[in-house]
Design a protein around this motif. Sequence first.
Motif, short mmCIF file in Angstrom:
data_model
loop_
_atom_site.label_atom_id
_atom_site.label_comp_id
_atom_site.label_asym_id
_atom_site.label_seq_id
_atom_site.Cartn_x
_atom_site.Cartn_y
_atom_site.Cartn_z
N VAL A 7 0.84 -1.19 0.00
CA VAL A 7 0.00 0.00 0.00
C VAL A 7 0.88 1.25 0.00
O VAL A 7 1.77 1.38 0.85
N PRO A 8 0.67 2.16 -0.95
CA PRO A 8 1.46 3.40 -0.97
C PRO A 8 1.32 4.17 0.35
O PRO A 8 0.27 4.12 0.99
N PRO A 9 2.37 4.88 0.76
CA PRO A 9 2.34 5.56 2.07
C PRO A 9 1.24 6.61 2.21
O PRO A 9 0.78 6.86 3.32
N ASN A 10 0.84 7.25 1.13
CA ASN A 10 -0.18 8.30 1.20
C ASN A 10 -1.52 7.84 0.63
O ASN A 10 -2.30 8.63 0.10
N ALA A 11 -1.78 6.54 0.75
CA ALA A 11 -3.00 5.99 0.15
C ALA A 11 -4.26 6.41 0.87
O ALA A 11 -5.34 6.45 0.27
N PHE A 12 -4.15 6.76 2.15
CA PHE A 12 -5.36 7.05 2.93
C PHE A 12 -5.25 8.40 3.65
O PHE A 12 -5.37 8.50 4.86
N VAL A 13 -5.02 9.43 2.84
CA VAL A 13 -4.93 10.79 3.37
C VAL A 13 -6.31 11.27 3.79
O VAL A 13 -7.33 10.85 3.24
N SER A 14 -6.34 12.16 4.77
CA SER A 14 -7.62 12.63 5.30
C SER A 14 -8.09 13.93 4.67
O SER A 14 -9.23 14.35 4.87
N LYS A 15 -7.22 14.57 3.89
CA LYS A 15 -7.58 15.84 3.27
C LYS A 15 -7.20 15.84 1.79
O LYS A 15 -6.39 15.02 1.35
N GLY A 16 -7.78 16.77 1.07
CA GLY A 16 -7.45 16.89 -0.35
C GLY A 16 -8.19 15.87 -1.20
O GLY A 16 -9.20 15.29 -0.78
N ASN A 17 -7.68 15.66 -2.39
CA ASN A 17 -8.33 14.75 -3.32
C ASN A 17 -8.32 13.32 -2.80
O ASN A 17 -7.38 12.89 -2.13
N TRP A 18 -9.37 12.61 -3.15
CA TRP A 18 -9.44 11.19 -2.79
C TRP A 18 -8.39 10.43 -3.59
O TRP A 18 -8.14 10.71 -4.76
N THR A 19 -7.81 9.42 -2.95
CA THR A 19 -6.83 8.57 -3.63
C THR A 19 -7.54 7.41 -4.33
O THR A 19 -8.71 7.11 -4.05
N ALA A 20 -6.81 6.76 -5.21
CA ALA A 20 -7.38 5.61 -5.92
C ALA A 20 -7.79 4.52 -4.95
O ALA A 20 -8.83 3.87 -5.11
N GLU A 21 -6.98 4.31 -3.90
CA GLU A 21 -7.28 3.27 -2.91
C GLU A 21 -8.55 3.59 -2.14
O GLU A 21 -9.39 2.70 -1.88
N GLN A 22 -8.73 4.83 -1.75
CA GLN A 22 -9.95 5.23 -1.04
C GLN A 22 -11.18 5.05 -1.92
O GLN A 22 -12.22 4.56 -1.46
N LEU A 23 -11.06 5.43 -3.19
CA LEU A 23 -12.20 5.31 -4.10
C LEU A 23 -12.55 3.85 -4.37
O LEU A 23 -13.73 3.50 -4.47
N LYS A 24 -11.54 3.01 -4.48
CA LYS A 24 -11.81 1.59 -4.72
C LYS A 24 -12.60 0.99 -3.56
O LYS A 24 -13.58 0.26 -3.76
N LEU A 25 -12.17 1.30 -2.32
CA LEU A 25 -12.89 0.75 -1.17
C LEU A 25 -14.28 1.36 -1.05
O LEU A 25 -15.22 0.68 -0.62
N ALA A 26 -14.43 2.61 -1.42
CA ALA A 26 -15.76 3.23 -1.40
C ALA A 26 -16.69 2.55 -2.41
O ALA A 26 -17.85 2.25 -2.10
N PHE A 27 -16.19 2.29 -3.60
CA PHE A 27 -17.03 1.65 -4.61
C PHE A 27 -17.32 0.19 -4.24
O PHE A 27 -18.42 -0.32 -4.46
N TYR A 28 -16.33 -0.48 -3.67
CA TYR A 28 -16.50 -1.85 -3.18
C TYR A 28 -17.66 -1.91 -2.19
O TYR A 28 -18.51 -2.81 -2.24
#
Length: 275
Positions: A7-28
Motif C-alpha cells: 500500500v502506498p504511504p499516502n494511500a489514505f490521506v484525510s484531506k485533499g483529493n481522494w486517492t485511488a485506494e480510497q475510491l476503490k474501497l468506497a465503490f466496493y
Amino acid sequence: MIDSINVPPNAFVSKGNWTAEQLKLAFYFYCQTPFGKLHSRNPQIIELAKLIGRTPSALAMKLVNFASLDPSITGTGRKGLSGASALDRETWNEFHADWERLTVECEQLRQHLLQEHGLSAQVPSARADEFPLTDFTGETRQAIIQQRVKQNFFRRAVLSSYRDRCCISGVSDKRLLIASHIVPWSADKANRLNPSNGLCLSAIHDKAFDNHLFTLSDDWQVVLSSRIKSSKDTFLREVFWPSEGKQIEMPERFAPDPSFIAKHRRTMLDSYPID
C-alpha cells in the motif's frame, strides 16, 4: 487471512483529493450496500470512513456520486449527486473491466486497514456447503479464501441490489436466497463477479433457472420452458405456472445485462423449444 498487498504511504490521506485506494474501497462498499443505506448515519459507513481516513459525510457523499454513474439508478428517475469526478468514473470503469482483480485487491486493502487499526482481519465466512479452512494449508487454503472473497462479494452485491428478496417469488429469508448467475460462472470468466450477471432467486428458482426450466424475455417477463409447461408435477405447476408472463422485480442497481439474458434464453430455446 487473504494475501497482503503493498500500500502506498499516502494511500489514505484525510484531506485533499481522494486517492485511488480510497475510491476503490468506497465503490466496493457501494456495490454491496442497499441504496437506501448510503447515508452518513449508517454504522458501516462510519466504520469504513474511519478506516480510510475520511469523514462519514464525505464518504456518504462519494457513494452518492457513484450512484450518479449507475444507469439503474438514474434510469428510474433517482439521482445521485452531480459531482462525480473523473477519478470516480475511472474507478467505476476499472471495476467493470475486471471485477475479479478489483474485488480481491479491495479485500486486501480492507484487511490491511483492519490490521493497521489493530482490528481483527476476518476470513470470509463459509457457506454451509463449503469445506472448512482448517482442513487446508498453504496455497490451497489461500486459493479457497480468495474464492470465498469473490463469491461473498457477488452474493452481497446481488442480494443488496434486489433488496434481499427473490425477484420472482418475493421470498426474503436469506437462508433461502441465491445470487444466481445468468451466464454460468464457468462460461464467462470476465463477468463472474459482475452484479449485472446476477439475479436474486429462491433456492428452487435458482435451480430451475440454472437448468433452463425458465428464462426471461427482453422486457424481464418470465418465460417457461416446454418441460415446465408439460409437467404433471403438482408442485412445479403451483410454483412456476403462475409466474409465466409476469415481470420480475427489478433491482435498485445493476439491472440484469440484456445480452446475458438473451444468451440464457437462446440456450433454453435451442434445447427446449416452446410449443
